[in-house]
Scaffold this motif. Structure first.
Motif, PDB file in Angstrom:
ATOM      1  N   PHE A 186      32.101 -45.050  76.754  1.00  0.00           N
ATOM      2  CA  PHE A 186      32.045 -43.776  77.473  1.00  0.00           C
ATOM      3  C   PHE A 186      30.851 -42.896  77.098  1.00  0.00           C
ATOM      4  CE2 PHE A 186      36.550 -44.964  77.676  1.00  0.00           C
ATOM      5  CZ  PHE A 186      36.719 -44.923  79.047  1.00  0.00           C
ATOM      6  N   ARG A 187      30.114 -43.250  76.076  1.00  0.00           N
ATOM      7  CA  ARG A 187      28.884 -42.511  75.769  1.00  0.00           C
ATOM      8  C   ARG A 187      27.658 -43.337  76.103  1.00  0.00           C
ATOM      9  NH1 ARG A 187      28.703 -37.698  73.072  1.00  0.00           N
ATOM     10  NH2 ARG A 187      30.724 -36.926  72.348  1.00  0.00           N
ATOM     11  N   VAL A 188      27.510 -44.446  75.418  1.00  0.00           N
ATOM     12  CA  VAL A 188      26.304 -45.258  75.593  1.00  0.00           C
ATOM     13  C   VAL A 188      26.204 -45.784  77.022  1.00  0.00           C
ATOM     14  CG1 VAL A 188      25.064 -47.306  74.818  1.00  0.00           C
ATOM     15  CG2 VAL A 188      26.289 -45.883  73.145  1.00  0.00           C
ATOM     16  N   CYS A 189      27.275 -46.410  77.508  1.00  0.00           N
ATOM     17  CA  CYS A 189      27.229 -46.993  78.852  1.00  0.00           C
ATOM     18  C   CYS A 189      27.154 -45.922  79.935  1.00  0.00           C
ATOM     19  CB  CYS A 189      28.447 -47.875  79.079  1.00  0.00           C
ATOM     20  SG  CYS A 189      28.474 -49.360  78.041  1.00  0.00           S
ATOM     21  N   THR A 190      27.906 -44.829  79.755  1.00  0.00           N
ATOM     22  CA  THR A 190      27.893 -43.766  80.765  1.00  0.00           C
ATOM     23  C   THR A 190      26.525 -43.104  80.856  1.00  0.00           C
ATOM     24  OG1 THR A 190      30.253 -43.300  80.471  1.00  0.00           O
ATOM     25  CG2 THR A 190      28.906 -41.562  81.443  1.00  0.00           C
ATOM     26  N   VAL A 191      25.938 -42.782  79.720  1.00  0.00           N
ATOM     27  CA  VAL A 191      24.611 -42.154  79.732  1.00  0.00           C
ATOM     28  C   VAL A 191      23.567 -43.120  80.275  1.00  0.00           C
ATOM     29  CG1 VAL A 191      22.776 -41.208  78.281  1.00  0.00           C
ATOM     30  CG2 VAL A 191      25.137 -40.515  77.888  1.00  0.00           C
ATOM     31  N   GLY A 192      23.682 -44.401  79.940  1.00  0.00           N
ATOM     32  CA  GLY A 192      22.765 -45.403  80.481  1.00  0.00           C
ATOM     33  C   GLY A 192      22.864 -45.485  81.998  1.00  0.00           C
ATOM     34  N   TRP A 193      24.101 -45.477  82.516  1.00  0.00           N
ATOM     35  CA  TRP A 193      24.304 -45.523  83.969  1.00  0.00           C
ATOM     36  C   TRP A 193      23.771 -44.253  84.625  1.00  0.00           C
ATOM     37  CZ3 TRP A 193      26.745 -42.796  87.808  1.00  0.00           C
ATOM     38  CH2 TRP A 193      26.954 -43.471  89.011  1.00  0.00           C
ATOM     39  N   THR A 195      21.361 -42.361  83.571  1.00  0.00           N
ATOM     40  CA  THR A 195      19.895 -42.410  83.535  1.00  0.00           C
ATOM     41  C   THR A 195      19.357 -43.314  84.635  1.00  0.00           C
ATOM     42  OG1 THR A 195      19.911 -42.077  81.135  1.00  0.00           O
ATOM     43  CG2 THR A 195      17.892 -42.973  82.106  1.00  0.00           C
ATOM     44  N   ARG A 196      19.988 -44.462  84.805  1.00  0.00           N
ATOM     45  CA  ARG A 196      19.568 -45.390  85.857  1.00  0.00           C
ATOM     46  C   ARG A 196      19.735 -44.751  87.234  1.00  0.00           C
ATOM     47  NH1 ARG A 196      22.184 -51.429  86.874  1.00  0.00           N
ATOM     48  NH2 ARG A 196      20.906 -51.983  88.681  1.00  0.00           N
ATOM     49  N   TRP A 197      20.853 -44.043  87.440  1.00  0.00           N
ATOM     50  CA  TRP A 197      21.107 -43.389  88.719  1.00  0.00           C
ATOM     51  C   TRP A 197      20.073 -42.295  88.970  1.00  0.00           C
ATOM     52  CZ3 TRP A 197      21.924 -38.534  90.561  1.00  0.00           C
ATOM     53  CH2 TRP A 197      22.461 -38.414  91.850  1.00  0.00           C
ATOM     54  N   LEU A 198      19.747 -41.536  87.950  1.00  0.00           N
ATOM     55  CA  LEU A 198      18.782 -40.450  88.100  1.00  0.00           C
ATOM     56  C   LEU A 198      17.414 -40.987  88.504  1.00  0.00           C
ATOM     57  CD1 LEU A 198      18.641 -37.314  87.641  1.00  0.00           C
ATOM     58  CD2 LEU A 198      17.613 -37.836  85.423  1.00  0.00           C
TER      59      LEU A 198
END
Length: 247
Positions: A186-193, A195-198
């Motif tokens: 919920f931190r690493v994967c969510t922030v990675g997703w 960032t990719r979306w942005l």
């Protein structure tokens, strides 16, 4: 919700979390945490927000999975209300920390809250990027476990009392592993997703919004790395040498 209703929800949220924090003054505090009573109340209030907002965010996507198809313009009353309630909490916590902790010890929290309030404020007033804000609140699922871990540390329940050799209690060990697991999910994967979306939608966003989002994600990413390092050092590396640690 219109702007007036939104502001009322935010104000009501600030007052509600302040009331909760005040009620905690009159509830029993573990003996080991008596000299850190403000920190106990602050973390307990944060736990209430994390549990509420994390579950609420999951509910938003469960009831309206279409939110994931358009995180910019699509939103619902449920999702908009969640961002408003969370904004109220971050305002309360910003003031609580600023008034009760030295700046040297709290600048990270204040900087994080400032970034969150800027992004959430934009989402609430423009009614854009509400879905993106709800995605960011999935991180609160991990925050709930972080807060539980901190409360266990404050209450002196990290180590077992039935042995002369310091060993983590079962409750603390389970919490520590759940904290680590949810941190990755919920931190690493969510922030990675996020960032990719942005990056993928950067052409459709105003420059100031893109800058705000990139700055917030960069700040959260750095904090996540620091949190992960501290957790592993305190609970998994230090335990090997039978030492204690804090996060």
């Amino acid at each position: 919700m219109d702007l007036k209703s939104t502001l009322l929800v935010v104000a009501g949220s600030v007052c509600s979390f302040k009331l909760l924090n005040t009620i905690l003054r009159f509830l029993p505090t573990p003996e080991q945490a008596l000299n850190k009573s403000w920190r106990w109340r602050n973390i307990s209030t944060s736990l209430a927000h994390s549990s509420l907002s994390g579950a609420w965010a999951v509910l938003c996507f469960y009831l309206q999975p279409q939110l994931l198809e358009d995180l910019i313009s699509r939103h619902s009353l449920l999702s908009h209300s969640l961002v408003a309630v969370s904004t109220g909490y971050f305002i309360h916590d910003f003031l609580d920390v600023a008034l009760n902790r030295p700046c040297k010890q709290s600048w990270e929290v204040l900087l994080h809250h400032s970034a969150v309030l800027s992004c959430f404020g934009l989402a609430l007033t423009s009614r854009l990027y509400v879905g993106y804000s709800v995605v960011s609140l999935l991180i609160e699922i991990n925050s709930a476990f972080l807060h539980i871990r901190q409360l266990l540390l404050l209450s002196g329940r990290r180590n077992r009392t039935d042995t002369t050799t310091p060993r983590p209690s079962v409750t603390y060990s389970v919490t520590s592993w759940l904290t680590l697991a949810t941190m990755f999910v919920f931190r690493v994967c969510t922030v990675g997703w996020m960032t990719r979306w942005l990056v993928a939608h950067s052409e459709h966003m105003p420059r100031f919004v893109l800058t705000m989002g990139a700055t917030g994600l960069s700040l959260i990413s750095i904090m996540n790395v620091v949190l992960l390092y501290r957790l592993i050092r305190a609970d998994f590396i230090s335990n090997t040498h039978n030492t204690s640690g804090d996060l």
